[in-house]
Design a protein around this motif. Sequence first.
Motif, PDB file in Angstrom:
ATOM      1  N   GLU A 196      22.907  15.397   7.614  1.00 37.14           N
ATOM      2  CA  GLU A 196      24.061  14.998   8.427  1.00 37.14           C
ATOM      3  C   GLU A 196      23.662  14.189   9.655  1.00 37.14           C
ATOM      4  O   GLU A 196      24.491  13.483  10.238  1.00 37.14           O
ATOM      5  CB  GLU A 196      24.848  16.231   8.856  1.00 37.14           C
ATOM      6  CG  GLU A 196      24.078  17.188   9.743  1.00 37.14           C
ATOM      7  CD  GLU A 196      24.871  18.437  10.103  1.00 37.14           C
ATOM      8  OE1 GLU A 196      24.389  19.198  10.967  1.00 37.14           O
ATOM      9  OE2 GLU A 196      25.940  18.656   9.512  1.00 37.14           O
ATOM     10  N   ASP A 208      24.754  10.674   9.147  1.00 43.22           N
ATOM     11  CA  ASP A 208      26.116  10.417   8.689  1.00 43.22           C
ATOM     12  C   ASP A 208      26.740   9.178   9.341  1.00 43.22           C
ATOM     13  O   ASP A 208      27.542   8.482   8.715  1.00 43.22           O
ATOM     14  CB  ASP A 208      27.007  11.634   8.947  1.00 43.22           C
ATOM     15  CG  ASP A 208      26.790  12.746   7.926  1.00 43.22           C
ATOM     16  OD1 ASP A 208      26.037  12.521   6.952  1.00 43.22           O
ATOM     17  OD2 ASP A 208      27.367  13.838   8.118  1.00 43.22           O
ATOM     18  N   GLU A 209      26.399   8.903  10.586  1.00 40.04           N
ATOM     19  CA  GLU A 209      27.053   7.805  11.297  1.00 40.04           C
ATOM     20  C   GLU A 209      26.498   6.430  10.943  1.00 40.04           C
ATOM     21  O   GLU A 209      27.209   5.427  11.065  1.00 40.04           O
ATOM     22  CB  GLU A 209      26.962   8.025  12.812  1.00 40.04           C
ATOM     23  CG  GLU A 209      27.797   9.206  13.300  1.00 40.04           C
ATOM     24  CD  GLU A 209      27.836   9.302  14.812  1.00 40.04           C
ATOM     25  OE1 GLU A 209      27.271   8.405  15.485  1.00 40.04           O
ATOM     26  OE2 GLU A 209      28.431  10.267  15.328  1.00 40.04           O
ATOM     27  N   ASP A 210      25.233   6.366  10.531  1.00 41.43           N
ATOM     28  CA  ASP A 210      24.625   5.043  10.303  1.00 41.43           C
ATOM     29  C   ASP A 210      23.720   4.989   9.082  1.00 41.43           C
ATOM     30  O   ASP A 210      22.854   4.146   8.985  1.00 41.43           O
ATOM     31  CB  ASP A 210      23.832   4.611  11.543  1.00 41.43           C
ATOM     32  CG  ASP A 210      22.651   5.533  11.833  1.00 41.43           C
ATOM     33  OD1 ASP A 210      22.596   6.646  11.268  1.00 41.43           O
ATOM     34  OD2 ASP A 210      21.783   5.138  12.647  1.00 41.43           O
ATOM     35  N   ARG A 211      23.951   5.889   8.118  1.00 36.75           N
ATOM     36  CA  ARG A 211      23.076   5.977   6.951  1.00 36.75           C
ATOM     37  C   ARG A 211      22.986   4.646   6.205  1.00 36.75           C
ATOM     38  O   ARG A 211      21.890   4.172   5.875  1.00 36.75           O
ATOM     39  CB  ARG A 211      23.580   7.075   6.006  1.00 36.75           C
ATOM     40  CG  ARG A 211      22.687   7.266   4.767  1.00 36.75           C
ATOM     41  CD  ARG A 211      23.218   8.383   3.889  1.00 36.75           C
ATOM     42  NE  ARG A 211      23.121   9.678   4.543  1.00 36.75           N
ATOM     43  CZ  ARG A 211      24.162  10.358   5.039  1.00 36.75           C
ATOM     44  NH1 ARG A 211      25.399   9.849   4.929  1.00 36.75           N
ATOM     45  NH2 ARG A 211      23.995  11.529   5.621  1.00 36.75           N
TER      46      ARG A 211
END
Length: 266
Positions: free
Chosen positions: A23, A26-29
């Motif tokens: 996680e 999660d914002e920039d995977r």
Amino acid sequence: MVTVRKGADKIMIFESHAHYDDEAFDEDREELLGSLPEKGIDTVINVGASLESCRKTIALTERYSFLYGAVGVHPSETGELDEKSFQWLKGCCGLRKVAAVGEIGLDYHWKEPAPDIQKMWFERQLEMAEETGLPVIIHSRDAAKDTLDLMKNAHAEKIGGVIHCFSYTKEIAEEYLNMGFYFGIGGVITFPNARKLKEAVACIPMDRILLETDSPYLAPQPNRGKRNSSLNLPAIAGEIAALKGISPEEVYAVTHENAEKLFRLK
């Protein structure tokens, strides 16, 4: 960070252990993973730690051509395993882009699950790897003797694999070398207090070393404590190069070849 000069041969780096399903990404995977090839990181092994992370890992392998997976249940998560889920896990070993069983092993840092549960599922997953013909990625924390004893009893030398985030002494390294195992070396090698690990790495032949980050964990100096990613691999390679008296480029080349050989990706 790796830079590729115009006209020069492109540097290729093999990331042998990351958790991009975590996680923390999660914002920039998508942005981060998409940037790795242009930074010279041409192959990544994303390693499962729970049943859910194995599902996510498989999904990532289907989306990114340069990313391969390992499926296995981390010792701290073995309490979730039962026969039905174990059979599902075994079935995943036959998928085209699953390259290893892992990460599996023993972790006595935490009190749960009980050691007997950890040992049972460690043995079962070693058997699964042998039956499916995949190498193993071994996690061992505060459990040096039990891990080694169990692997010897299971004749893990017939399976092969890598001791992930190796953190024990050079004497234990010798035991694993005699079994034909590789050693995953990550950010801990850059820590000022990693004297025993530095001594061990100095004794481990280069043809038995893999580069890894364990992202998002264990970022190397000077990023210690921050989210880790494969973009930090050069800091690790630089420390290994200094210990071995070779160039970082040689570290990249040899560890890439080692990883291709272990995970049978040539």
